[in-house]
Structure formats: C-alpha cells, structure tokens
Motif scaffolding. Structure first.
Motif, short mmCIF file in Angstrom:
data_model
loop_
_atom_site.label_atom_id
_atom_site.label_comp_id
_atom_site.label_asym_id
_atom_site.label_seq_id
_atom_site.Cartn_x
_atom_site.Cartn_y
_atom_site.Cartn_z
N ASP A 1 2.95 1.57 -3.39
CA ASP A 1 2.05 1.81 -4.52
C ASP A 1 1.65 3.29 -4.65
O ASP A 1 1.26 3.73 -5.72
CB ASP A 1 0.81 0.93 -4.38
N THR A 2 1.78 4.05 -3.57
CA THR A 2 1.41 5.47 -3.61
C THR A 2 2.57 6.38 -4.00
O THR A 2 2.36 7.57 -4.20
CB THR A 2 0.88 5.94 -2.24
N MET A 3 3.77 5.85 -4.11
CA MET A 3 4.94 6.68 -4.35
C MET A 3 5.13 6.97 -5.84
O MET A 3 5.09 6.05 -6.65
CB MET A 3 6.17 6.03 -3.74
N PRO A 4 5.37 8.23 -6.19
CA PRO A 4 5.50 8.59 -7.60
C PRO A 4 6.73 7.97 -8.28
O PRO A 4 6.76 7.85 -9.51
CB PRO A 4 5.59 10.12 -7.58
N ALA B 1 0.83 -1.21 0.00
CA ALA B 1 0.00 0.00 0.00
C ALA B 1 0.86 1.26 0.00
O ALA B 1 0.58 2.21 -0.73
CB ALA B 1 -0.93 -0.01 1.21
N LEU B 2 1.93 1.25 0.78
CA LEU B 2 2.81 2.41 0.85
C LEU B 2 3.56 2.64 -0.46
O LEU B 2 3.53 3.73 -1.03
CB LEU B 2 3.81 2.24 2.00
#
Length: 123
Positions: free
Chosen positions: A23-26, A20-21
């Motif tokens: 997957d949110t990083m650009p 989850a973490l």
C-alpha cells in the motif's frame, strides 16, 4: 499512474504486513485481498491486477495450479509467490511465476522484486 495489486493469503500477520508494504509503494494504486485462489478468481472478475502476491501456503490449494489460473485470468499480471519450501518454489517456477521468494526472505528483497516487475511510472 500505477496498477492494482491482489494479495492472496490467509488472514493473519503475513497478509497484514504484505498489505501495509504494498500500500505504500508508488507503483500500486489500489490493493485487493483474497483468502484463497478460488475466491480471488470469483470475486475479482473485473480486476486487472498489475501484481499478484500469492502465499503458497493456502492449505489445499496447489501453488502451480494457482499460478496457472492467475496467468490465464490476468495474462499481464506479474506474479510473486511466497514459497514455504523448495518443493513449492520449484512448482511455482515451473508454473511460470515471475518471482518466487523462499520463506525467510528479507523484506527488502520483496520490495526490490516489486520495483523490478513494476517500475515506478515516470511523470
């Protein structure tokens, strides 16, 4: 354009939270998951991950051998090892891990390590 990430961890809350973490990083375009180092190396023959997150608590897998295999297979990959104790931490560091985080680390420290290893692409 970012790169892909490979998370190698047993199924469970830690792996879910890492996914989850990350997957949110650009910096990360895609996330792949494996339950152990052997299946990661077999199933991801074409993968060229920019980042490999490895939970050192994988049962019989030895963290230093896993780090060496990852570095051999994907030399450009940056590795972050989540170590359960100082012995694993030392083994991972000796094997060439880029970052080793000892159990109990704050989530912000993981984010900072990823940003340091994979700076956000400039558009």
């Amino acid at each position: 354009m970012g790169g892909s990430a490979l998370i190698i961890a047993r199924p469970g809350p830690l792996r879910d939270a890492l996914h989850a973490l990350v997957d949110t990083m650009p910096q990360i375009e895609a996330v792949d998951i494996a339950s152990d180092i052997r299946s990661a190396l077999r199933a991801n023959l074409e993968l060229r991950p920019a980042l490999v997150l490895l939970d050192a608590d994988l049962g019989n897998d030895k963290v230093w051998l896993a780090v060496k295999q990852v570095k051999l297979r994907w030399p450009r990959a940056r590795t972050i090892i989540l170590a359960g104790d100082v012995e694993q931490q030392g083994e991972a560091e000796a094997a060439g891990a880029d970052v080793v985080l000892l159990e109990g680390f704050p989530a912000g420290r993981l984010v900072a390590a990823i940003v340091q290893l994979l700076p956000q692409p400039v558009l």
